[in-house]
Enzyme design. Sequence first.
Site, short mmCIF file in Angstrom:
data_model
loop_
_atom_site.label_atom_id
_atom_site.label_comp_id
_atom_site.label_asym_id
_atom_site.label_seq_id
_atom_site.Cartn_x
_atom_site.Cartn_y
_atom_site.Cartn_z
N GLU A 1 -7.12 8.32 -5.76
CA GLU A 1 -8.28 8.46 -4.90
C GLU A 1 -8.04 9.60 -3.91
O GLU A 1 -7.05 9.58 -3.16
CB GLU A 1 -8.54 7.17 -4.13
CG GLU A 1 -9.70 7.30 -3.14
CD GLU A 1 -9.69 6.22 -2.07
OE1 GLU A 1 -10.48 6.36 -1.11
OE2 GLU A 1 -8.90 5.28 -2.17
N ILE B 1 -3.34 9.30 5.64
CA ILE B 1 -2.33 10.20 6.21
C ILE B 1 -1.92 11.31 5.24
O ILE B 1 -1.31 12.30 5.65
CB ILE B 1 -1.10 9.40 6.68
CG1 ILE B 1 -0.31 10.20 7.72
CG2 ILE B 1 -0.21 9.02 5.50
CD1 ILE B 1 0.73 9.39 8.45
N GLY B 2 -2.23 11.14 3.95
CA GLY B 2 -1.94 12.21 2.99
C GLY B 2 -1.03 11.82 1.84
O GLY B 2 -0.48 12.69 1.16
N LYS B 3 -0.88 10.52 1.57
CA LYS B 3 0.01 10.06 0.49
C LYS B 3 -0.48 10.55 -0.87
O LYS B 3 0.29 11.09 -1.67
CB LYS B 3 0.09 8.54 0.50
CG LYS B 3 0.63 7.94 1.78
CD LYS B 3 0.77 6.45 1.70
CE LYS B 3 -0.56 5.74 1.53
NZ LYS B 3 -1.45 5.94 2.70
N HIS C 1 0.86 -1.19 0.00
CA HIS C 1 0.00 0.00 0.00
C HIS C 1 0.89 1.24 0.00
O HIS C 1 1.72 1.42 0.89
CB HIS C 1 -0.89 -0.01 1.25
CG HIS C 1 -1.80 1.17 1.35
ND1 HIS C 1 -2.80 1.44 0.43
CD2 HIS C 1 -1.85 2.18 2.26
CE1 HIS C 1 -3.44 2.54 0.79
NE2 HIS C 1 -2.88 3.01 1.89
N GLY D 1 2.71 4.85 4.31
CA GLY D 1 2.12 5.36 5.54
C GLY D 1 0.72 4.82 5.71
O GLY D 1 0.16 4.16 4.82
N GLU D 2 0.12 5.10 6.86
CA GLU D 2 -1.21 4.61 7.15
C GLU D 2 -2.24 5.23 6.22
O GLU D 2 -2.05 6.32 5.67
CB GLU D 2 -1.58 4.92 8.61
CG GLU D 2 -0.74 4.18 9.63
CD GLU D 2 -1.16 4.49 11.05
OE1 GLU D 2 -2.13 5.26 11.22
OE2 GLU D 2 -0.53 3.98 11.99
N ARG E 1 17.89 14.59 12.52
CA ARG E 1 17.98 15.98 12.08
C ARG E 1 19.24 16.23 11.26
O ARG E 1 19.41 17.33 10.72
CB ARG E 1 17.94 16.92 13.28
CG ARG E 1 16.66 16.77 14.09
CD ARG E 1 16.61 17.72 15.26
NE ARG E 1 16.60 19.11 14.84
CZ ARG E 1 16.52 20.15 15.69
NH1 ARG E 1 16.46 19.92 16.99
NH2 ARG E 1 16.52 21.38 15.24
N ASP F 1 -2.10 4.09 -4.36
CA ASP F 1 -2.79 3.14 -3.50
C ASP F 1 -2.16 1.75 -3.52
O ASP F 1 -1.84 1.20 -2.48
CB ASP F 1 -4.28 3.05 -3.86
CG ASP F 1 -5.07 2.34 -2.76
OD1 ASP F 1 -4.85 2.67 -1.58
OD2 ASP F 1 -5.88 1.47 -3.08
#
Length: 315
Positions: free
Chosen positions: A205, A160-162, A141, A156-157, A246, A180
Amino acid sequence: MSTPEVSVAKIAELLDLKNFTSDIDLKKHKIRSSDVNRPGMQIAGYFEHFEESRVEIIGNVEYYYIKNMSEQDRLQRYQQFLTYDIPCIIYCRDLEPDEMMLRMADEKQIPILGTGRPTSEFTAELIYCLGEQLAPCITIHGVLVDVYGEGLLITGESGIGKSEAALELIRRGHRLVTDDVVEIRKVNEHTLIGTSPEITRHFIELRGIGIIDVKTLYGVECVKEKQQIDLVIKLEDWRKEAEYDRLGLEEEYIEYLGNKVVCHSLPIRPGRNLAVICEAAAVNHRQKKMGYNAAQELYRRVQANLAKGNEDDEA
């Protein structure tokens, strides 16, 4: 795990091959080996260690050797050769099989194909094509985008904004490979290729809007059929207590099919521009491959500055 296979019909379509045995259903015949064979030894009558699972390629040498044989010898060789369960036989250089070969291949249900390309050139192309089609494959995914030539896999889950990040990258001139669902194939020990399932190709989507067709909305220059996976961006919710890298002195990796890929964990919080960060990550990754590492350069400068300070103190 089942043995990977590809139909002769698929290979004929990908390589634009002519079908001399039109009565044979090419979809029913499967290829399970990426190796190929030029059957010179078999035509000469030597069948020890003959690997029948390979595609057989006929070039000038094999063709004219057969042509100069007597009809009786040719019949004997064809009978021996075609008793094996060969996936298919391909004639190169616009050579065509004789009537005896066509008749016996039809009886044995062995497809015979043809191409106008030179034998060596076609053989190399066929091996590459078979290697790609028969490569080990997994489905994950995520979203795969070509950013400045680097294959950027965003994971990512769900929610989340992919897809939103991919859409912004597309608007900035980059190319979508798949949204997706990402099919990952291990072509060799160093290369992973990502593609899209045919049913979802070019679609994205967006929650609250639905399905959009990227190819139709933004043009064919914004989509791509496949892409090598060079970098993984893993999106995750921001956690105040978590520690995030960082400097980037040491690379983190994620493993797919035994191959390691550089992976960056990217915490999400309001105000962060994901598309810009993804672009920077792709360019920075390419810069590292070209031999320049900004984190190491900063570390070198700091060390040099400390050394200089120590010298001044001693003076």
